[in-house]
Design an enzyme around this catalytic site. Structure first.
Site, short mmCIF file in Angstrom:
data_model
loop_
_atom_site.label_atom_id
_atom_site.label_comp_id
_atom_site.label_asym_id
_atom_site.label_seq_id
_atom_site.Cartn_x
_atom_site.Cartn_y
_atom_site.Cartn_z
N CYS A 94 -25.45 1.04 -19.03
CA CYS A 94 -25.40 1.22 -17.57
C CYS A 94 -26.35 2.32 -17.09
CB CYS A 94 -23.97 1.47 -17.13
SG CYS A 94 -23.76 1.08 -15.38
N ARG A 128 -22.05 -2.85 -4.58
CA ARG A 128 -21.68 -2.39 -5.92
C ARG A 128 -21.20 -3.58 -6.74
NH1 ARG A 128 -21.90 2.56 -7.60
NH2 ARG A 128 -20.87 2.82 -9.60
N HIS A 192 -19.52 -1.92 -19.87
CA HIS A 192 -18.59 -0.96 -20.46
C HIS A 192 -17.49 -1.77 -21.14
CE1 HIS A 192 -20.54 2.16 -18.13
NE2 HIS A 192 -20.45 1.39 -17.07
N1 GLN Z 1 -25.04 5.46 -11.46
C1 GLN Z 1 -25.47 4.15 -11.86
C2 GLN Z 1 -25.18 3.07 -10.83
O1 GLN Z 1 -24.25 3.19 -10.06
C3 GLN Z 1 -24.88 3.80 -13.20
C4 GLN Z 1 -23.39 3.56 -13.14
C5 GLN Z 1 -22.75 3.45 -14.48
O2 GLN Z 1 -23.24 3.99 -15.47
N2 GLN Z 1 -21.61 2.79 -14.55
O3 GLN Z 1 -25.87 2.10 -10.80
#
Ligand code: GLN
Length: 240
Positions: A94, A128, A192
């Site tokens: 990520c 998101r 994840h």
């Molecule tokens: N900060 C990054 C995003 O929101 C990565 C998020 C994460 O590692 N889950 O895209």
């Protein structure tokens, strides 16, 4: 420790550990032990020099602010980049995939240089991406499905030197079509879970890259059952 010990660097777990991604290092360590291969986990925290002598580097996910601190630290302490240049195995999750690219633009529209380890750029998506992901491996890289949980604003575009890790069936991944990246012995994913307990075939792939040893599968009925349940649940969502 003997020279044959596989050294696993857990990189900046204090910044990039929001989603339990340290579990990826634990899985590598455990699966090496089950094969009778000695290993050790070396945690590298914020403010500490990054060693360049490890065999596998594990980088997790995190929020934009933590991610920015992490990339600055890794640029100032380029042990990971030196190790990658000599062929060490690297897993990025990520924030990891975003940091490893040429540059990433955060949700606040500020662009930061990445480590330049993979041919990619990341930028903030309009929404998101949150939820379970199911993806089919690209290029026959591993068996079965890739499953995991995503929670990110960023999207990632791969250049020609980077190959996707998988093709998305459910969820978003990099861009709604492909998920993750593979370039040499660097493997990245948005997933994840952590990703390696949920996809142990990828853990074994990384171990094979690091050791040069062709591994035979482990007989772990509980893991097989859990994977089957996850894939079925994700498949039902795909059919809905
Ligand atoms: N900060 C990054 C995003 O929101 C990565 C998020 C994460 O590692 N889950 O895209």
């Amino acid at each position: 420790m003997s020279d044959s010990t596989v050294r696993i660097a857990l990189v900046l777990p204090d910044l990039l550990g929001t989603y339990g991604d340290f579990g990826n290092a634990v899985v590598l360590d455990k699966r090496l032990a089950w094969r009778g291969i000695s290993s050790e986990i070396i945690s590298v925290n914020f403010g500490e020099a990054v060693p360049d002598s490890c065999d596998i580097y594990v980088v997790g996910g995190g929020e934009d602010t933590a991610q920015t601190l992490a990339v600055r630290h890794l640029r100032d302490n380029p042990g990971l980049q030196r190790a990658a240049a000599r062929g060490a195995v690297v897993l990025g999750v990520c924030a990891g995939i975003q940091i490893f690219g040429e540059k990433f633009t955060r949700a606040d529209d500020v662009t930061h240089p990445g480590l330049g380890l993979i041919d990619s750029v990341s930028y903030a998506g309009g929404s998101r991406a949150i939820g379970e992901v199911l993806a089919k491996p690209a290029n026959g890289l591993f068996e079965g499905f890739l499953t995991g949980f995503e929670n990110h604003q960023g999207r990632t575009e791969l250049g020609p030197a980077a190959q996707p890790l998988a093709h998305v069936t459910v969820g978003t991944g990099n861009d709604g079509k492909v998920e993750g990246a593979v370039q040499g012995k660097i493997l990245c994913t948005y997933l994840h879970g952590p990703v390696l307990p949920r996809n142990p075939q990828i853990a074994d792939l990384l171990i094979e890259w690091a050791t040069g040893v062709k591994l035979s599968p482990l007989d772990l009925p509980a893991v097989t059952r859990l994977r089957a349940e996850r894939s079925k649940a994700a498949g039902q969502r795909a059919d809905a």
